[in-house]
Design an enzyme around this catalytic site. Structure first.
Site, short mmCIF file in Angstrom:
data_model
loop_
_atom_site.label_atom_id
_atom_site.label_comp_id
_atom_site.label_asym_id
_atom_site.label_seq_id
_atom_site.Cartn_x
_atom_site.Cartn_y
_atom_site.Cartn_z
N LYS A 98 -24.41 14.25 -6.59
CA LYS A 98 -24.12 14.54 -5.19
C LYS A 98 -24.21 13.21 -4.45
O LYS A 98 -25.29 12.66 -4.27
CB LYS A 98 -25.12 15.55 -4.62
CG LYS A 98 -24.89 15.85 -3.14
CD LYS A 98 -26.03 16.65 -2.56
CE LYS A 98 -25.89 16.73 -1.04
NZ LYS A 98 -27.09 17.30 -0.39
N GLY A 159 -30.56 19.35 8.32
CA GLY A 159 -31.84 19.75 8.85
C GLY A 159 -31.82 20.36 10.24
O GLY A 159 -32.86 20.72 10.77
N GLY A 187 -26.91 21.94 7.52
CA GLY A 187 -26.71 22.61 8.81
C GLY A 187 -26.84 24.11 8.75
O GLY A 187 -26.95 24.77 9.79
N ASN A 208 -31.41 23.81 1.73
CA ASN A 208 -32.79 23.50 1.36
C ASN A 208 -33.74 23.88 2.50
O ASN A 208 -34.56 24.77 2.37
CB ASN A 208 -32.91 22.02 1.01
CG ASN A 208 -34.24 21.64 0.39
OD1 ASN A 208 -34.41 20.55 -0.15
ND2 ASN A 208 -35.24 22.51 0.40
N SER A 209 -33.59 23.21 3.64
CA SER A 209 -34.53 23.39 4.76
C SER A 209 -34.62 24.84 5.21
O SER A 209 -35.70 25.33 5.55
CB SER A 209 -34.12 22.51 5.95
OG SER A 209 -34.08 21.16 5.59
#
Length: 263
Positions: A98, A159, A187, A208-209
């Protein structure tokens, strides 16, 4: 549902999940499992299995038996990104990368110019590059012309959890490159954001977040798993036509009324 393709690898899950920011290794492991993801992202800078301090983390990742997607998070130059990609390939034994290349620290926006340069170097070096880019159609075209078979445009800055700030731009990339695997990366904050993207024909979601920083990460992982599946099913099923006027769901004119008569 149709299989999800990443450079020829066929996957059942269209959700990719990150391994950072969790409150504990146990929460990370359980969240990844509950997400149903078959691909997990990780960064060489903080998860190097050759460093003894990270051996416990690495053992958990290995025990999950998932496809690894190393990233070049935190890199600010072509040389830095290429070096980290090559180190990741050697350590994690995968040619998937990535490609992340920060252009500005204010909102961590990918550098469009250096991203293309780094992608060309890595593709020529045998990598299967998954570039994290903005939703710019021209940048997407350059990356596709270089040979990228997967693009990872952002929905919003990483994030932020703001969802899809520019659905039109994402749809333009989808329509322009129907053969390319598109994964919305960064996002995404709510399962509804994931559904929206999947209903547009986006192939997958990386997050992830939204899971790691929720109050109950394992529950949120399950919610996103269901959201991605629902959005994809809706896309494949095909939406009803949008009308300007109301249309009764139970029409009475020109329709037979079926009933059973007594014999």
């Amino acid at each position: 549902m149709k299989k999800f393709d990443i450079y020829g690898t066929q996957l059942d899950s269209r959700l990719l999940i990150g391994s950072a920011l969790y409150s504990s290794p146990a929460v990370m492991k359980n969240s990844i499992i509950q997400s149903g993801a078959q691909v997990v992202t990780l960064s060489l800078s903080r998860q190097n299995p050759e460093i003894q301090g990270g051996s416990g983390f690495w053992q958990i990742i290995q025990s999950l038996g998932l496809h690894l997607l190393p990233n070049t998070a935190g890199c600010h130059s072509v040389d830095e990104a290429v070096t980290m990609a090559r180190m990741s390939r050697e350590i994690f034994q995968t040619d998937w990368i990535k490609l992340e290349l920060v252009g500005d620290d204010y909102n961590l926006q990918p550098d469009p110019i250096d991203l293309v340069k780094a992608a060309e170097v890595l593709l020529n070096d045998g990598f299967k590059v998954l570039p994290y880019c903005t939703d710019d159609l021209v940048i997407a075209r350059h990356l596709v012309e270089l040979g990228c078979k997967v693009l990872m445009p952002w929905g919003a800055p990483i994030g932020t959890g703001k969802g899809l700030l520019n659905p039109y731009a994402l749809q333009a990339i989808r329509d322009r490159f129907p053969e390319i695997t598109l994964i919305v990366d960064s996002g995404i904050g709510l399962p509804s954001h994931a559904v929206q993207a999947m209903e547009m024909g986006i192939d997958g979601i990386l997050l992830n977040s939204a899971v790691a920083q929720s109050v109950e990460p394992t529950w949120m992982a399950q919610a996103f798993r269901s959201a991605v599946e629902a959005g994809r099913l809706a896309y494949e099923a095909g939406p009803m036509a949008v009308r300007e006027s109301a249309s009764p769901s139970t029409p009475t004119l020109d329709s037979p009324f079926w009933h059973q008569t007594a014999s």
